[in-house]
Each structure stands twice: as structure tokens, then as C-alpha cells.
Motif scaffolding. Structure first.
Motif, short mmCIF file in Angstrom:
data_model
loop_
_atom_site.label_atom_id
_atom_site.label_comp_id
_atom_site.label_asym_id
_atom_site.label_seq_id
_atom_site.Cartn_x
_atom_site.Cartn_y
_atom_site.Cartn_z
N ASP A 53 0.83 -1.21 0.00
CA ASP A 53 0.00 0.00 0.00
C ASP A 53 0.86 1.26 0.00
OD1 ASP A 53 -2.35 -1.41 -0.08
OD2 ASP A 53 -2.92 -1.05 2.00
N LEU A 54 1.97 1.24 0.73
CA LEU A 54 2.86 2.40 0.76
C LEU A 54 3.55 2.60 -0.58
CD1 LEU A 54 4.41 1.97 4.32
CD2 LEU A 54 2.99 3.89 3.57
N ILE A 55 4.00 1.51 -1.20
CA ILE A 55 4.71 1.63 -2.47
C ILE A 55 3.78 2.11 -3.58
CG2 ILE A 55 5.89 0.30 -4.29
CD1 ILE A 55 7.11 -1.43 -2.09
N THR A 56 2.52 1.75 -3.50
CA THR A 56 1.56 2.15 -4.54
C THR A 56 0.79 3.42 -4.19
OG1 THR A 56 -0.20 0.73 -3.63
CG2 THR A 56 1.28 -0.25 -5.27
N LEU A 57 1.07 4.01 -3.03
CA LEU A 57 0.34 5.21 -2.62
C LEU A 57 0.69 6.38 -3.55
CD1 LEU A 57 -1.59 6.07 -0.26
CD2 LEU A 57 0.43 7.04 0.84
N PRO A 58 -0.30 7.09 -4.05
CA PRO A 58 -0.04 8.12 -5.06
C PRO A 58 0.42 9.46 -4.47
CG PRO A 58 -2.39 7.92 -4.72
CD PRO A 58 -1.75 6.85 -3.89
N MET A 59 1.51 9.41 -3.74
CA MET A 59 2.09 10.63 -3.15
C MET A 59 3.44 10.27 -2.52
SD MET A 59 -0.34 10.90 0.25
CE MET A 59 -1.81 10.65 -0.75
N PRO A 60 4.33 11.24 -2.32
CA PRO A 60 5.56 10.98 -1.59
C PRO A 60 5.29 10.59 -0.14
CG PRO A 60 5.73 13.01 -2.86
CD PRO A 60 4.29 12.60 -2.88
N THR A 61 6.15 9.73 0.40
CA THR A 61 6.00 9.25 1.78
C THR A 61 7.30 9.49 2.55
OG1 THR A 61 6.66 7.00 1.13
CG2 THR A 61 4.30 7.51 1.15
N ILE A 62 7.16 9.86 3.82
CA ILE A 62 8.30 10.22 4.66
C ILE A 62 8.14 9.53 6.00
CG2 ILE A 62 9.54 12.12 5.77
CD1 ILE A 62 8.08 13.97 3.64
N ALA A 63 9.18 8.84 6.46
CA ALA A 63 9.20 8.27 7.80
C ALA A 63 10.01 9.20 8.71
CB ALA A 63 9.82 6.88 7.80
N ALA A 64 9.37 9.76 9.72
CA ALA A 64 10.05 10.57 10.72
C ALA A 64 10.32 9.68 11.92
CB ALA A 64 9.19 11.77 11.12
N VAL A 65 11.52 9.11 11.96
CA VAL A 65 11.87 8.09 12.95
C VAL A 65 12.39 8.79 14.21
CG1 VAL A 65 13.31 6.09 13.43
CG2 VAL A 65 12.35 6.42 11.14
N THR A 66 11.55 8.83 15.22
CA THR A 66 11.87 9.55 16.45
C THR A 66 12.23 8.62 17.59
OG1 THR A 66 9.51 9.63 16.99
CG2 THR A 66 10.42 11.51 15.80
#
Length: 238
Positions: free
Chosen positions: A94-107
Motif C-alpha cells: 500500500d505504501l509503495i503504490t500510494l499516489p504521493m511521496p512518503t516520509i518516515a520521521a523516525v523519532t
């Protein structure tokens, strides 16, 4: 378990609470539900005539981003482990096919499957004052799933770095992960990391990329990952 906020054209998905955010079926279902809600809202906006682009940020509260699979829950049955692994594959698809950039903010700490969840995003930003990235399989006496290695190969470009991450099991600080080319940037604290993720999201949204084209290009780039996890999916045209 997780919350989803929308700030204009930026979605913020947060794993909530102070725990380890172990990836059991309940948490994975909650993450997937949120990601699919993001997809639905973006598609609805386009149908309504809004051609603006969107971005998704995933982060977490507390000490951990995610400490991997919930092995205590799964240890009583191999079927449970298979179910958990299949569900993470579905979330990654689902993340790979999501139609937008994705960002992980690893805190916080991101270990094993939690590290894989972070790497399933286009960008990883990380706090430098606490937390590490850690492929822990050697230390917990487990063989790494084959699809994990395909994702690692797709996301980490240098063979020696891939070897070290998987076969030395280091606990990588933000500065070390940045030096190794695994993350995009390192920041002084949790709030600063999320703020930097929001700034990056604003920058990519401002480019006004077509979400369908963006996802299509990502799917080509990560086609080996989609193939190995058995994804049979297409991006809904926006």
C-alpha cells in the motif's frame, strides 16, 4: 494505537502511546486502514477537481518507532507468524503504490520489521539524540525473511553497507545512518525531526506532481519488491 491528522495536503500518521509499537495484526490493520484512508481522501480531492498533490508522514510517540514483529504473540503458532508477515507485506504494498511521496520521521528505535516499515517510505528522517536503526535478526536468532533482503537491496545502494546492516547487526545512530546513506537527514530531537519532515513534505507538495505518475515511477523503481511480496495491485488513477 495510531492516529491520522490532515494538515492541508499533508497527512500525519502517528503510532500512538509509549509502548514498543510491535507490529501485530491489530497495529498493522490500524496502519493499513489509515494509509487507505489517505488514498481515499486524495482520490476524492481529485474527483472533486482539486489537482493539488499530497504527502504522507509516518512517525511515532514514545521511545520506539517500532520494535519489529510481536514475536511473543506469534511464537505459539507458525500460522500467526505467517499472518503477521503477510499483513506487513500488504502494508508495504500500500505504501509503495500510494499516489504521493512518503516520509518516515523516525523519532525512536526502529528494529527488524520496524526498520523495514521505515524503509518502505521514500525518505527517512531521524532524530540524533535518541534511537537507532537495527536489523536485529542475528541477535535474536532468526533468519531474515527473503522479501526483507529484496527491500534492503532496493533501498541501500552499497553492497558493503547492506552486508554490515544485515550481517553485523549494528545499532545505527542517526549520524551513522546518514554517513552510510540510509537516511535523508538527522535532527536534534523528536519535535525537530517531525518539523523537518513537514518541511520536506511541504517542499514536495509544492512541486505539484501527479500522484498517479509518482506512484507509477515508484512502482517501477521498486518492482522487485512488489514481485517478491506477490503484490498484484495497480494505482488508482488520480
Amino acid at each position: 494505537m495510531c492516529s491520522l491528522q490532515r494538515r492541508g495536503n499533508i497527512f500525519l500518521l502517528t503510532l500512538t502511546g509509549p509502548g514498543e509499537h510491535r507490529l501485530n495484526l491489530n497495529l498493522l490493520d490500524a496502519i493499513q486502514s489509515s494509509v487507505r484512508q489517505v488514498r481515499s481522501e486524495a482520490e476524492s480531492a481529485v474527483v472533486a477537481g482539486n489537482s493539488a498533490s499530497f504527502a504522507l508522514i509516518t512517525t511515532a510517540e514514545g521511545k520506539f518507532f517500532s520494535n519489529g514483529y510481536d514475536l511473543d504473540w506469534a511464537k505459539t503458532s507458525m500460522d500467526k507468524m505467517i499472518l503477521m508477515d503477510d499483513k506487513l507485506k500488504s502494508v508495504v504494498s500500500d505504501l509503495i503504490t500510494l499516489p504521493m511521496p512518503t516520509i518516515a520521521a523516525v523519532t525512536g528505535h526502529a528494529s527488524a520489521a520496524g526498520f523495514i516499515l521505515a524503509m518502505s517510505h521514500d525518505y527517512i528522517l531521524m532524530r540524533r539524540d535518541r534511537g537507532f536503526l537495527y536489523m536485529s535478526e542475528l541477535d535474536i536468532r532468526r533468519v531474515i525473511p527473503s522479501w526483507f533482503t529484496v527491500l534492503v537491496k532496493s533501498k541501500i545502494g552499497t553492497a558493503s553497507v547492506r552486508r554490515d546492516v544485515v550481517l553485523k547487526a549494528p545499532k545505527l545512530t542517526a549520524d551513522k545512518a546518514l554517513e552510510m546513506g540510509i537516511i535523508e537527514s538527522a535532527h536534534d530531537g523528536a519535535a525537530e525531526t517531525v518539523a523537518a519532515a513537514v518541511k520536506l513534505a511541504e517542499d514536495v507538495v509544492a512541486r505539484k506532481w501527479d500522484g498517479h505518475i509518482y506512484a507509477g515511477n515508484r512502482m517501477e523503481l521498486l518492482s522487485e519488491v512488489l514481485n517478491v511480496i506477490g503484490a498484484r495491485c495497480s494505482v488508482a488513477k488520480l
